[in-house]
Design a protein around this motif. Structure first.
Motif, PDB file in Angstrom:
ATOM      1  N   ALA A  91       7.595  90.523  -9.087  1.00  0.00           N
ATOM      2  CA  ALA A  91       7.835  89.163  -8.927  1.00  0.00           C
ATOM      3  C   ALA A  91       7.533  88.348 -10.308  1.00  0.00           C
ATOM      4  O   ALA A  91       6.414  88.757 -10.933  1.00  0.00           O
ATOM      5  N   LEU A 131      14.849  80.564  -9.507  1.00  0.00           N
ATOM      6  CA  LEU A 131      13.534  81.335  -8.614  1.00  0.00           C
ATOM      7  C   LEU A 131      13.943  81.132  -7.214  1.00  0.00           C
ATOM      8  O   LEU A 131      12.834  81.688  -6.603  1.00  0.00           O
ATOM      9  N   SER A 132      15.058  81.115  -6.680  1.00  0.00           N
ATOM     10  CA  SER A 132      15.204  80.747  -5.179  1.00  0.00           C
ATOM     11  C   SER A 132      16.097  82.080  -4.851  1.00  0.00           C
ATOM     12  O   SER A 132      16.408  82.160  -3.541  1.00  0.00           O
ATOM     13  N   GLY A 133      16.338  83.316  -5.623  1.00  0.00           N
ATOM     14  CA  GLY A 133      16.756  84.040  -5.185  1.00  0.00           C
ATOM     15  C   GLY A 133      18.418  84.163  -5.512  1.00  0.00           C
ATOM     16  O   GLY A 133      19.132  84.871  -4.876  1.00  0.00           O
ATOM     17  N   ALA A 134      18.861  83.585  -6.192  1.00  0.00           N
ATOM     18  CA  ALA A 134      20.337  83.198  -6.919  1.00  0.00           C
ATOM     19  C   ALA A 134      20.623  84.421  -7.548  1.00  0.00           C
ATOM     20  O   ALA A 134      19.925  85.245  -7.874  1.00  0.00           O
ATOM     21  N   GLY A 135      21.955  84.764  -7.119  1.00  0.00           N
ATOM     22  CA  GLY A 135      22.572  85.992  -7.928  1.00  0.00           C
ATOM     23  C   GLY A 135      22.468  85.585  -9.575  1.00  0.00           C
ATOM     24  O   GLY A 135      22.708  84.590 -10.076  1.00  0.00           O
ATOM     25  N   GLU A 136      22.529  86.734 -10.288  1.00  0.00           N
ATOM     26  CA  GLU A 136      22.567  86.706 -11.959  1.00  0.00           C
ATOM     27  C   GLU A 136      23.832  86.124 -12.619  1.00  0.00           C
ATOM     28  O   GLU A 136      23.936  85.512 -13.374  1.00  0.00           O
ATOM     29  N   ALA A 156      18.127  84.328 -13.348  1.00  0.00           N
ATOM     30  CA  ALA A 156      17.703  85.135 -12.334  1.00  0.00           C
ATOM     31  C   ALA A 156      17.725  86.403 -12.652  1.00  0.00           C
ATOM     32  O   ALA A 156      16.915  87.266 -12.132  1.00  0.00           O
ATOM     33  N   TYR A 216      14.332  89.667 -16.653  1.00  0.00           N
ATOM     34  CA  TYR A 216      13.039  90.103 -16.349  1.00  0.00           C
ATOM     35  C   TYR A 216      12.805  91.113 -17.469  1.00  0.00           C
ATOM     36  O   TYR A 216      13.527  91.961 -17.650  1.00  0.00           O
TER      37      TYR A 216
END
Length: 260
Positions: free
Chosen positions: A3, A219-224, A230, A233
């Motif tokens: 995370a 940061l809300s779980g959206a797709g890349e 998102a 990383y």
């Protein structure tokens, strides 16, 4: 994927100063451990603000600049010396004032260079340069960068990976040409998500009210594909560095203090 960690500063000036101090520490530690360090720079107001803060930091000389490899996450495909090129701006903000080894400064090709206006050929050449710099200890055809920095755009783009465009969907090539970018100039060169994810640490920089929605989406779980930030990383750590304005739409529970 671990995370992401979030660190929120009061304003963009404090964010730039703290990020510069954090970067100095990372580079010094890497040089002490492996003899050299590598960093991928980003453009834009937040990336250039960090470089300017680094230039004015009294601790900057703790870095052995001659043992630092510099790469870029993306570049505007413009003539050499154009004031809109990320490389030109980085030189003005920092690079011209520190004793770098020119052989270790890996600028992306310009549109008046040996590839002419062929951004795809220029991107392929930069991918080859990355591959030549990678070693057996790396995880593919790019070096394992110590720190890779990315500015986050209001539309959630990072580097020149824009939502829904072909470059953000790339899974094989490390560097691609971008055509028809939604912000000028339309032609660019960019690292892809696979190259970005080779870094030990990825730092995403966002300051200002215009970045608040982008940070909240990413940061809300959206797709890349819809939100490229998102999908950015690092292998060991992903760090979001924000100011209060950029974090204003995030739940406070998302950002407890991060370790240094």
């Amino acid at each position: 994927m671990r995370a992401p960690q979030l660190v929120v500063h009061h304003d963009k000036e404090l964010m730039a100063q703290a990020a510069a101090a954090r970067l100095i520490t990372k580079l010094v530690d890497a040089q002490a451990t492996r003899g050299s360090a590598s960093v991928v720079l980003t453009g834009g107001r937040n990336g250039n603000g960090l470089l300017a803060a680094l230039a004015s930091s009294p601790a900057r000389d703790a870095v052995d600049w001659s043992r630092l490899d510099l790469w870029w996450g993306d570049e505007r495909f413009l003539p050499a010396g154009d004031p809109e090129r990320n490389y030109t701006q980085a030189c003005e903000a920092l690079l011209d004032s520190v004793p770098l080894d020119p052989a270790r400064v890996h600028a992306m090709p310009a549109s008046d260079g040996r590839f002419g206006n062929d951004a795809d050929a220029a991107a392929a050449a930069y991918a080859e340069e990355l591959a030549l710099a990678s070693g057996s200890e790396d995880h593919g055809p790019v070096p394992t960068f110590d720190v890779l920095m990315l500015g986050v755009g209001p539309d959630t783009h990072v580097a020149s990976l824009f939502p829904e465009l072909p470059a953000v969907r790339e899974t094989e090539r490390m560097v691609v040409g971008v055509h028809g970018a939604p912000k000028p100039p339309p032609t660019r060169i960019t690292l892809t998500l696979p190259a970005i994810r080779a870094a030990r640490e990825v730092w995403l920089l966002a300051a200002g009210e215009d970045k608040a929605k982008a940070a909240a989406i990413a940061l809300s779980g959206a797709g890349e594909i819809q939100a490229p930030a998102a999908g950015a990383y690092g292998r060991r750590r992903t760090l979001w560095l924000l100011d209060d304005a950029a974090a204003s739409q995030l739940p406070r529970a998302l950002y407890p203090p991060a370790s240094p």
